[in-house]
Design a protein around this motif. Structure first.
Motif, mmCIF file in Angstrom:
data_model
loop_
_atom_site.group_PDB
_atom_site.id
_atom_site.type_symbol
_atom_site.label_atom_id
_atom_site.label_comp_id
_atom_site.label_asym_id
_atom_site.label_seq_id
_atom_site.Cartn_x
_atom_site.Cartn_y
_atom_site.Cartn_z
ATOM 1 N N ARG A 28 -63.204 20.146 -12.687
ATOM 2 C CA ARG A 28 -64.217 19.129 -12.208
ATOM 3 C C ARG A 28 -65.282 19.100 -12.925
ATOM 4 O O ARG A 28 -66.258 18.027 -12.830
ATOM 5 N N ALA A 29 -65.722 20.338 -13.570
ATOM 6 C CA ALA A 29 -67.312 20.303 -14.268
ATOM 7 C C ALA A 29 -66.940 19.427 -15.310
ATOM 8 O O ALA A 29 -68.165 18.737 -15.555
ATOM 9 N N LEU A 30 -66.103 19.207 -16.084
ATOM 10 C CA LEU A 30 -65.694 18.303 -17.029
ATOM 11 C C LEU A 30 -65.638 16.877 -16.644
ATOM 12 O O LEU A 30 -66.359 15.989 -17.194
ATOM 13 N N ARG A 31 -65.187 16.533 -15.405
ATOM 14 C CA ARG A 31 -65.384 15.019 -14.856
ATOM 15 C C ARG A 31 -66.891 14.953 -14.577
ATOM 16 O O ARG A 31 -67.473 13.759 -14.981
ATOM 17 N N LEU A 32 -67.555 15.962 -14.144
ATOM 18 C CA LEU A 32 -69.034 15.766 -13.782
ATOM 19 C C LEU A 32 -69.808 15.551 -15.041
ATOM 20 O O LEU A 32 -71.018 14.789 -14.953
ATOM 21 N N LEU A 33 -69.503 16.334 -16.054
ATOM 22 C CA LEU A 33 -70.254 15.902 -17.253
ATOM 23 C C LEU A 33 -69.908 14.485 -18.139
ATOM 24 O O LEU A 33 -70.766 13.929 -18.648
ATOM 25 N N GLY A 34 -68.976 13.876 -17.494
ATOM 26 C CA GLY A 34 -68.705 12.170 -17.993
ATOM 27 C C GLY A 34 -68.756 12.298 -19.361
ATOM 28 O O GLY A 34 -67.791 13.112 -20.035
ATOM 29 N N ASP A 35 -69.145 11.519 -20.040
ATOM 30 C CA ASP A 35 -69.209 11.187 -21.502
ATOM 31 C C ASP A 35 -69.457 12.507 -22.267
ATOM 32 O O ASP A 35 -69.257 12.645 -23.367
ATOM 33 N N HIS A 36 -70.188 13.182 -21.959
ATOM 34 C CA HIS A 36 -70.850 14.572 -22.230
ATOM 35 C C HIS A 36 -69.503 15.819 -22.361
ATOM 36 O O HIS A 36 -69.658 17.006 -22.941
ATOM 37 N N GLY A 37 -68.543 15.782 -21.698
ATOM 38 C CA GLY A 37 -67.609 16.593 -21.637
ATOM 39 C C GLY A 37 -66.412 16.222 -22.783
ATOM 40 O O GLY A 37 -65.900 15.248 -22.791
ATOM 41 N N ALA A 38 -66.161 17.381 -23.567
ATOM 42 C CA ALA A 38 -65.156 17.033 -24.507
ATOM 43 C C ALA A 38 -63.747 17.647 -24.111
ATOM 44 O O ALA A 38 -62.683 16.815 -24.398
ATOM 45 N N ALA A 39 -63.695 18.705 -23.527
ATOM 46 C CA ALA A 39 -62.407 19.091 -23.168
ATOM 47 C C ALA A 39 -62.653 20.526 -22.169
ATOM 48 O O ALA A 39 -63.751 21.224 -22.166
ATOM 49 N N CYS A 40 -61.608 20.903 -21.571
ATOM 50 C CA CYS A 40 -61.550 22.141 -20.695
ATOM 51 C C CYS A 40 -60.656 23.118 -21.511
ATOM 52 O O CYS A 40 -59.278 22.874 -21.563
ATOM 53 N N HIS A 41 -60.991 24.333 -21.584
ATOM 54 C CA HIS A 41 -60.251 25.313 -22.097
ATOM 55 C C HIS A 41 -59.943 26.588 -21.172
ATOM 56 O O HIS A 41 -60.802 27.517 -21.181
ATOM 57 N N PRO A 42 -59.021 26.742 -20.368
ATOM 58 C CA PRO A 42 -58.972 27.352 -19.351
ATOM 59 C C PRO A 42 -57.897 28.806 -19.813
ATOM 60 O O PRO A 42 -57.163 29.301 -19.096
ATOM 61 N N HIS A 43 -58.494 29.365 -20.880
ATOM 62 C CA HIS A 43 -57.821 30.429 -21.511
ATOM 63 C C HIS A 43 -58.570 31.718 -21.636
ATOM 64 O O HIS A 43 -58.343 32.758 -22.343
ATOM 65 N N ALA A 44 -59.886 31.907 -21.004
ATOM 66 C CA ALA A 44 -60.654 32.917 -21.121
ATOM 67 C C ALA A 44 -60.044 34.368 -20.350
ATOM 68 O O ALA A 44 -59.261 34.192 -19.521
ATOM 69 N N ARG A 45 -60.354 35.541 -21.159
ATOM 70 C CA ARG A 45 -60.062 36.566 -20.419
ATOM 71 C C ARG A 45 -60.927 37.788 -20.682
ATOM 72 O O ARG A 45 -61.766 37.720 -21.535
ATOM 73 N N MET A 46 -60.752 38.596 -19.759
ATOM 74 C CA MET A 46 -61.529 40.018 -19.883
ATOM 75 C C MET A 46 -61.424 40.763 -21.386
ATOM 76 O O MET A 46 -60.375 40.564 -21.964
ATOM 77 N N HIS A 47 -62.708 41.051 -21.842
ATOM 78 C CA HIS A 47 -62.717 41.957 -23.032
ATOM 79 C C HIS A 47 -62.443 40.947 -24.326
ATOM 80 O O HIS A 47 -62.358 41.397 -25.486
ATOM 81 N N VAL A 48 -62.361 39.621 -24.026
ATOM 82 C CA VAL A 48 -61.964 38.527 -25.306
ATOM 83 C C VAL A 48 -61.285 39.111 -26.460
ATOM 84 O O VAL A 48 -61.935 39.313 -27.285
ATOM 85 N N PRO A 49 -59.982 39.093 -26.287
ATOM 86 C CA PRO A 49 -59.532 39.477 -27.598
ATOM 87 C C PRO A 49 -59.552 38.437 -28.752
ATOM 88 O O PRO A 49 -59.695 37.425 -28.318
ATOM 89 N N ARG A 50 -59.596 39.009 -30.030
ATOM 90 C CA ARG A 50 -59.805 37.976 -31.114
ATOM 91 C C ARG A 50 -58.981 36.856 -30.981
ATOM 92 O O ARG A 50 -59.259 35.659 -31.385
ATOM 93 N N PRO A 51 -57.607 36.898 -30.911
ATOM 94 C CA PRO A 51 -56.874 35.536 -30.533
ATOM 95 C C PRO A 51 -57.285 34.585 -29.651
ATOM 96 O O PRO A 51 -57.338 33.418 -29.708
ATOM 97 N N VAL A 52 -57.799 35.063 -28.649
ATOM 98 C CA VAL A 52 -58.453 34.014 -27.494
ATOM 99 C C VAL A 52 -59.942 33.536 -28.141
ATOM 100 O O VAL A 52 -59.742 32.233 -27.854
ATOM 101 N N VAL A 53 -60.529 34.010 -28.904
ATOM 102 C CA VAL A 53 -61.544 33.548 -29.589
ATOM 103 C C VAL A 53 -61.311 32.387 -30.638
ATOM 104 O O VAL A 53 -61.708 31.466 -30.557
ATOM 105 N N ASP A 54 -59.978 32.855 -30.998
ATOM 106 C CA ASP A 54 -59.824 31.824 -32.320
ATOM 107 C C ASP A 54 -59.111 30.542 -31.428
ATOM 108 O O ASP A 54 -59.186 29.454 -32.087
ATOM 109 N N GLU A 55 -58.363 30.809 -30.543
ATOM 110 C CA GLU A 55 -57.889 29.596 -29.830
ATOM 111 C C GLU A 55 -59.041 28.990 -29.185
ATOM 112 O O GLU A 55 -59.049 27.478 -29.176
#
Length: 75
Positions: A28-55
């Protein structure tokens, strides 16, 4: 409002980052951003392991995002 805030920054294409549970909100936020929205990345997790940052970095590069918008989190 989000588009106005983004316009005041130097970035112009936002990668929206959420947890999997907040994916719909991120899209929804991506749609509201219109042309300013690049993509949605729905893979965040607690304590942010390095592979999640790399993704997220790969998603930002692939979408040519130059600013991050994060939704959710907190305790």
């Amino acid at each position: 409002m989000a588009k106005d805030a983004l316009a005041s920054l130097t970035g112009r294409r936002a990668l929206v980052i959420t947890t999997p549970g907040q994916h719909a909100l991120g899209e929804r936020a991506l749609r509201l951003l219109g042309d300013h929205g690049a993509a949605c990345h729905p893979h965040a997790r607690m304590h942010v392991p390095r592979p999640v940052v790399d993704e997220a970095l790969a998603a930002a590069q692939a979408s040519r995002a130059d600013v991050l918008v994060t939704l959710g989190g907190g305790s």
